[in-house]
Scaffold this motif. Structure first.
Motif, short mmCIF file in Angstrom:
data_model
loop_
_atom_site.label_atom_id
_atom_site.label_comp_id
_atom_site.label_asym_id
_atom_site.label_seq_id
_atom_site.Cartn_x
_atom_site.Cartn_y
_atom_site.Cartn_z
N LEU A 172 0.70 -1.15 -0.10
CA LEU A 172 0.08 -0.11 -0.07
C LEU A 172 0.73 1.36 0.08
N ALA A 173 2.12 1.32 0.74
CA ALA A 173 2.88 2.24 0.73
C ALA A 173 3.27 2.71 -0.62
N PHE A 174 3.87 1.44 -1.41
CA PHE A 174 4.25 1.80 -2.81
C PHE A 174 3.18 2.14 -3.58
N LEU A 175 1.80 1.74 -3.54
CA LEU A 175 1.07 1.96 -4.48
C LEU A 175 0.50 3.62 -4.13
N ALA A 176 0.63 3.88 -3.24
CA ALA A 176 0.23 5.36 -2.74
C ALA A 176 1.05 6.44 -3.62
N GLN A 177 2.28 5.92 -3.72
CA GLN A 177 3.35 6.78 -4.43
C GLN A 177 3.29 6.49 -5.88
N ASN A 178 2.67 5.16 -6.38
CA ASN A 178 2.64 4.71 -7.81
C ASN A 178 1.43 4.04 -8.01
N PRO A 179 0.33 4.97 -8.20
CA PRO A 179 -1.22 4.28 -8.30
C PRO A 179 -1.23 3.43 -9.56
N VAL A 180 -2.10 2.44 -9.64
CA VAL A 180 -2.59 1.88 -10.68
C VAL A 180 -4.03 1.82 -10.62
N SER A 181 -4.82 1.59 -11.70
CA SER A 181 -6.03 1.82 -11.77
C SER A 181 -6.81 0.12 -11.77
N TYR A 182 -5.86 -0.98 -11.81
CA TYR A 182 -6.46 -2.15 -11.82
C TYR A 182 -6.38 -2.67 -10.42
N PRO A 183 -7.30 -3.77 -10.27
CA PRO A 183 -7.43 -3.96 -8.95
C PRO A 183 -6.23 -4.87 -8.22
N ILE A 184 -5.97 -4.56 -6.94
CA ILE A 184 -4.95 -5.03 -6.43
C ILE A 184 -5.53 -6.07 -5.02
N LEU A 185 -4.74 -7.38 -5.32
CA LEU A 185 -4.98 -7.94 -4.03
C LEU A 185 -3.86 -8.48 -3.29
N ILE A 186 -3.69 -8.88 -2.30
CA ILE A 186 -2.63 -9.06 -1.15
C ILE A 186 -2.56 -10.39 -0.88
N ASN A 187 -1.35 -10.98 -1.06
CA ASN A 187 -0.92 -12.36 -0.70
C ASN A 187 0.22 -12.12 0.11
N ALA A 188 0.07 -12.03 1.44
CA ALA A 188 1.21 -11.88 2.11
C ALA A 188 1.82 -13.13 2.32
N PRO A 189 3.41 -13.06 2.85
CA PRO A 189 4.11 -14.30 3.02
C PRO A 189 3.45 -15.26 4.07
N ASP A 190 2.85 -14.59 5.10
CA ASP A 190 2.42 -15.65 6.15
C ASP A 190 1.00 -16.13 5.79
N ASP A 191 0.16 -15.86 4.88
CA ASP A 191 -0.91 -16.13 4.40
C ASP A 191 -0.84 -17.77 4.30
N PRO A 192 -1.78 -18.61 4.48
CA PRO A 192 -1.86 -20.10 4.69
C PRO A 192 -1.54 -20.38 3.13
N VAL A 193 -2.05 -19.68 2.04
CA VAL A 193 -1.82 -20.31 0.81
C VAL A 193 -1.13 -19.23 -0.22
N ASP A 194 0.03 -19.95 -0.84
CA ASP A 194 0.83 -19.18 -1.61
C ASP A 194 0.17 -19.22 -2.81
N VAL A 195 -0.58 -18.33 -3.53
CA VAL A 195 -1.55 -18.38 -4.64
C VAL A 195 -0.48 -18.27 -5.77
N SER A 196 0.75 -17.77 -5.98
CA SER A 196 1.57 -17.89 -7.06
C SER A 196 2.05 -19.07 -7.04
N LEU A 197 2.53 -19.86 -6.12
CA LEU A 197 2.77 -21.31 -6.08
C LEU A 197 1.80 -22.22 -6.74
N HIS A 198 0.66 -21.99 -5.97
CA HIS A 198 -0.64 -22.89 -6.62
C HIS A 198 -0.77 -22.48 -8.12
N LEU A 199 -0.62 -21.71 -8.43
CA LEU A 199 -0.53 -21.27 -9.91
C LEU A 199 0.68 -21.63 -10.86
#
Length: 198
Positions: A131-158
């Motif tokens: 969010l700190a990065f996006l405040a300085q570098n906004p984009v118009s497309y949707p952003i989701l968050i997959n933090a390292p401590d989330d139970p599922v690594d979606v990137s790995l899953h895909l």
């Protein structure tokens, strides 16, 4: 008068291998041997447990109901975009190539919106950093968050078994994985990648 040459004053050719050169060659060979030995000893014999235990999707597999929080913390499902061609881009604020391609992804999001194409970014880092990065570098497309401590690594899953960023999965209108790609895109390479599925 006879000319007398002083043999002592003539320069002597230096031997090719003196003790210093020999020592350097031996140290280099020893270092190379140690490095090779360590790489063999430390090489994982199998995939890490997190990768081996994960259900890794392949092209053709259905994505299913993957849910992640958005910028505001609301839970969002990837199935919301069923019926659209989804460019799901995994990034992090510390990743130089990710930052470089985000403005281009934003332009593509705007340009192709009327053709049923949706760019969705997934920040693979803590929410505060993204969010700190996006405040300085906004984009118009949707952003989701997959933090390292989330139970599922979606990137790995895909399919991102190498944990490379940026990583992009192309999800078809029917919710199935069409293709995946490691590394960043240029505008031309992204257009070529999605063209067969338009």
């Amino acid at each position: 008068m006879d000319r007398i040459t002083d043999v002592e004053s003539e320069p002597h050719p230096r031997p090719m291998f003196n003790r210093t050169n020999l020592l350097i060659v031996l140290l280099a060979a020893a270092s190379a041997s140690i490095g090779l030995g360590l790489s063999i000893l430390l090489r994982p014999s199998a995939l890490p447990a997190s990768v081996a235990a994960a259900k890794v999707l392949a092209p053709g597999d259905p994505v299913g109901d993957i849910r992640l929080p958005d910028r505001e913390g609301r839970s969002r499902s990837l199935s919301e975009w069923n019926g659209k061609l989804v460019i799901l881009n995994f990034w992090a604020s510390w990743c130089g190539p990710c930052r470089e391609e985000m403005p281009m992804l934003d332009r593509m999001h705007v340009r192709y919106a009327d053709r049923g194409i949706e760019v969705v970014g997934v920040a693979a880092e803590e929410s505060a950093d993204a969010l700190a990065f996006l405040a300085q570098n906004p984009v118009s497309y949707p952003i989701l968050i997959n933090a390292p401590d989330d139970p599922v690594d979606v990137s790995l899953h895909l399919g991102n078994t190498q944990s490379v960023l940026p990583y992009t999965a192309l999800i078809g209108r029917d919710g199935h994985v069409l293709a995946t790609r490691m590394g960043n895109f240029s505008e031309k390479s992204l257009q070529e990648w999605i063209t067969p599925y338009l």
